[in-house]
Design a protein around this motif. Structure first.
Motif, PDB file in Angstrom:
ATOM      1  N   HIS A   2      29.536  48.753  41.314  1.00  0.00           N
ATOM      2  CA  HIS A   2      30.658  48.552  42.383  1.00  0.00           C
ATOM      3  C   HIS A   2      30.839  49.692  43.202  1.00  0.00           C
ATOM      4  O   HIS A   2      30.922  50.737  42.566  1.00  0.00           O
ATOM      5  CB  HIS A   2      31.981  47.838  41.559  1.00  0.00           C
ATOM      6  CG  HIS A   2      32.426  46.731  42.525  1.00  0.00           C
ATOM      7  ND1 HIS A   2      32.969  47.344  43.781  1.00  0.00           N
ATOM      8  CD2 HIS A   2      32.874  45.625  42.206  1.00  0.00           C
ATOM      9  CE1 HIS A   2      33.349  46.269  44.482  1.00  0.00           C
ATOM     10  NE2 HIS A   2      33.320  45.203  43.443  1.00  0.00           N
TER      11      HIS A   2
ATOM     12  N   HIS B  41      30.288  44.212  48.577  1.00  0.00           N
ATOM     13  CA  HIS B  41      29.043  43.546  47.890  1.00  0.00           C
ATOM     14  C   HIS B  41      28.107  43.572  48.710  1.00  0.00           C
ATOM     15  O   HIS B  41      26.880  43.233  48.117  1.00  0.00           O
ATOM     16  CB  HIS B  41      29.618  41.939  47.499  1.00  0.00           C
ATOM     17  CG  HIS B  41      30.704  41.917  46.559  1.00  0.00           C
ATOM     18  ND1 HIS B  41      31.140  40.709  46.145  1.00  0.00           N
ATOM     19  CD2 HIS B  41      31.474  42.966  46.189  1.00  0.00           C
ATOM     20  CE1 HIS B  41      32.356  41.170  45.427  1.00  0.00           C
ATOM     21  NE2 HIS B  41      32.581  42.283  45.284  1.00  0.00           N
TER      22      HIS B  41
ATOM     23  N   GLU C 267      32.004  36.111  42.801  1.00  0.00           N
ATOM     24  CA  GLU C 267      32.558  36.967  42.215  1.00  0.00           C
ATOM     25  C   GLU C 267      33.915  36.920  42.386  1.00  0.00           C
ATOM     26  O   GLU C 267      34.893  37.295  41.244  1.00  0.00           O
ATOM     27  CB  GLU C 267      32.073  38.423  42.341  1.00  0.00           C
ATOM     28  CG  GLU C 267      32.336  39.160  41.267  1.00  0.00           C
ATOM     29  CD  GLU C 267      33.739  39.751  41.237  1.00  0.00           C
ATOM     30  OE1 GLU C 267      34.521  39.760  40.182  1.00  0.00           O
ATOM     31  OE2 GLU C 267      34.146  40.036  42.506  1.00  0.00           O
ATOM     32  N   GLU C 268      34.348  36.539  43.725  1.00  0.00           N
ATOM     33  CA  GLU C 268      35.927  36.945  43.864  1.00  0.00           C
ATOM     34  C   GLU C 268      37.043  36.152  43.349  1.00  0.00           C
ATOM     35  O   GLU C 268      38.262  35.987  43.756  1.00  0.00           O
ATOM     36  CB  GLU C 268      35.777  37.158  45.682  1.00  0.00           C
ATOM     37  CG  GLU C 268      35.133  38.317  46.092  1.00  0.00           C
ATOM     38  CD  GLU C 268      35.865  39.740  45.777  1.00  0.00           C
ATOM     39  OE1 GLU C 268      36.937  39.563  45.312  1.00  0.00           O
ATOM     40  OE2 GLU C 268      35.492  40.650  46.107  1.00  0.00           O
TER      41      GLU C 268
ATOM     42  N   CYS D 297      34.973  44.269  49.966  1.00  0.00           N
ATOM     43  CA  CYS D 297      34.915  44.979  48.599  1.00  0.00           C
ATOM     44  C   CYS D 297      33.276  45.378  48.442  1.00  0.00           C
ATOM     45  O   CYS D 297      33.044  45.647  47.137  1.00  0.00           O
ATOM     46  CB  CYS D 297      34.876  43.626  47.533  1.00  0.00           C
ATOM     47  SG  CYS D 297      35.497  44.294  45.925  1.00  0.00           S
TER      48      CYS D 297
ATOM     49  N   GLU E  13      36.796  42.038  37.382  1.00  0.00           N
ATOM     50  CA  GLU E  13      35.482  41.670  37.647  1.00  0.00           C
ATOM     51  C   GLU E  13      34.765  40.846  36.615  1.00  0.00           C
ATOM     52  O   GLU E  13      34.747  40.564  35.563  1.00  0.00           O
ATOM     53  CB  GLU E  13      34.710  42.954  37.516  1.00  0.00           C
ATOM     54  CG  GLU E  13      34.002  43.554  38.919  1.00  0.00           C
ATOM     55  CD  GLU E  13      32.874  42.910  39.154  1.00  0.00           C
ATOM     56  OE1 GLU E  13      32.288  41.962  38.622  1.00  0.00           O
ATOM     57  OE2 GLU E  13      32.360  43.058  40.425  1.00  0.00           O
TER      58      GLU E  13
ATOM     59  N   ASP F 243      26.589  41.198  43.027  1.00  0.00           N
ATOM     60  CA  ASP F 243      27.385  39.994  43.480  1.00  0.00           C
ATOM     61  C   ASP F 243      27.309  39.994  45.137  1.00  0.00           C
ATOM     62  O   ASP F 243      27.262  40.984  45.743  1.00  0.00           O
ATOM     63  CB  ASP F 243      28.905  40.468  42.976  1.00  0.00           C
ATOM     64  CG  ASP F 243      29.649  41.353  43.105  1.00  0.00           C
ATOM     65  OD1 ASP F 243      28.837  42.357  43.626  1.00  0.00           O
ATOM     66  OD2 ASP F 243      30.587  41.524  42.881  1.00  0.00           O
TER      67      ASP F 243
HETATM   68 NI    NI Z   1      34.056  43.218  44.342  1.00  0.00          NI
END
Ligand code: NI
Length: 438
Positions: free
Chosen positions: A206, A141, A174-175, A139, A375, A106
């Motif tokens: 992740h 990504h 994705e968020e 996060c 997720e 992502d």
């Molecule tokens: Ni994430």
């Protein structure tokens, strides 16, 4: 949620295999090892570049351009852009027949103002929900994208030996889905992300605050379903001194909020079906001596066990409706799904776990408890059997409880961890499409 998590941890420890012999990691074939060594500095440079130039959901224009240019330079058999607005898909066909495997990363960042002191820290600002915000890869990504680009590099160099096809999925947004719209995974699936290919497995990873050099993988529910809950309580406006002349939606709302908490604590199986119901906002009334017409509340519902979802929704609706009805009020409840639970299928997970243990060393592969974060990889798992796992990003000596959590302005990735992530991606992929394993 801590008490429930501990219960799950305690119960799962009973079944966890005892880590005995610390098997050392195995090496990939010499050609693969050479490719890894060669791509490592590039992977770190890509990650730093993405980190310095974060982009919000469905705005990953620059990121997508860098990714697409890279995949084209590798001469993949197919590179598609603009899948789900900004998504990029690459297809690598190996020199020998074999299964189709998909790998997903992502790409989006968050409306968070970075507080980490790095030479490549983000200074980017943008608009989110009408507000001026800092933007940060809070996060990790940025690392997911760099790791998948590096994975593509290594595999593209070995394409003649590969038995099968690898699809690289660079997913936007994705968020969280935009209001009324689809998040990145669902939108990519709606736009036929795999074309006419039928992957037999999809893998994703992740960044997570645990020890660098480790991965965490478990079968069954791993991450929670996440829903947006909206409640309107409709009463009848009256004087604050004459409540009996109207219907007070504020008192009713307070009863509803309290009663909703009894769903996780009194109605659901705390171990088998962990649930959270959070009311995050409540609005009603304009003046101290007027009982208003209505109250609006919003919140989130989290649940781990997909089988209990319908029952959970029914309990939320019943609690709200019946409490409102008991006071002569009416209520409206809407539940919108952001993500369903990430559930790793046992067989596929066991095989992926074995591949990770072989290539990273048994001591580097952790199990443990699921969590209540969400997720949208879960939607890919609905379409294709898939496994999602974590890789640790903590610097040495920083414990999981000390490390800044994902989405924190202080979220920090220890860069050597990216090599573990790359090796993990290669391990699960080559286990499927690689030359025969030793
Ligand atoms: Ni994430």
């Amino acid at each position: 949620m801590h008490h429930i998590a501990k219960l799950i941890l305690a119960s799962s420890l009973l079944f966890a295999p005892i880590a005995n012999a610390q098997t050392p990691p195995a090496a990939f074939a010499p050609g693969v090892e050479a490719s890894i060594a060669q791509v490592l500095p590039h992977m770190l440079a890509w990650r730093r570049d993405f980190h310095e130039h974060p982009e919000l959901s469905y705005e990953e224009v620059r990121t997508a351009r860098v990714v697409a240019a890279h995949l084209r330079a590798l001469h993949l058999d197919e590179v598609r852009t603009g899948v789900a607005v900004t998504g990029v898909v690459g297809v690598l066909r190996g020199g020998r027949p074999g299964p189709v495997i998909a790998l997903r990363a992502d790409m989006d960042a968050l409306p968070v103002t970075e507080e980490v002191d790095l030479p490549f820290a983000s200074r980017v600002r943008g608009r989110y929900n009408g507000q001026d915000v800092g933007i940060m890869h809070a996060c990790g990504h940025d690392t997911h994208v760099a790791v998948l680009m590096a994975t593509a590099s290594v595999l593209a160099e070995r394409r003649a030996e590969l038995a099968g096809t690898v699809i690289f999925v660079f997913q936007p947004s994705e968020e969280g889905a935009p209001p009324g719209g689809l998040g990145g995974a669902r939108r990519m699936l709606a736009e036929h992300v795999f074309g006419d290919l039928h992957p037999e497995a999809i893998f994703g990873l992740h960044a997570w605050p645990q020890a660098s050099g480790t991965v965490k993988i478990m079968s069954g529910p791993f991450m929670a379903g996440s829903d947006r809950l909206r409640i309107s309580v409709i009463g009848r406006q009256t004087h604050g001194a004459q409540p009996h002349r109207g219907i007070d939606p504020i008192v009713i709302s307070s009863q509803i909020i309290n009663a909703l908490q009894t769903i996780p604590s009194r109605q659901m199986d705390a171990v088998g079906s962990p649930v959270i119901v959070t009311i995050g906002s409540i609005h009603g009334g304009v003046r101290y001596n007027i009982i208003p017409d209505r109250v609006e509340m919003e919140g989130t519902i989290r649940y781990l066990n997909p089988e209990t979802r319908d029952d959970l929704y029914a309990r939320v609706r019943r609690t709200v409706d019946d409490i409102a009805a008991s006071a002569g009020a009416t209520a409206e409840v809407s539940i919108e799904s952001n993500a369903i639970p990430v559930v790793n299928p046992p067989e596929l997970t066991a095989r992926a776990r074995a591949a990770l243990a072989r290539m990273l060393g048994e001591g580097s592969v952790q199990g443990g408890a699921p969590g209540m974060v969400a997720e949208d990889f879960a939607f890919f798992q609905q379409a294709v059997p898939g496994v999602f796992f974590y890789y640790g990003v903590n610097p040495p000596g920083v414990s999981p409880t000390e490390a800044a959590p994902n989405h924190s302005p202080r979220f920090f990735v220890h860069e050597p961890a990216l090599e573990t992530a790359l090796r993990a991606m290669l391990a699960v992929t080559l286990d499927r499409v690689g030359p025969a394993q030793p």
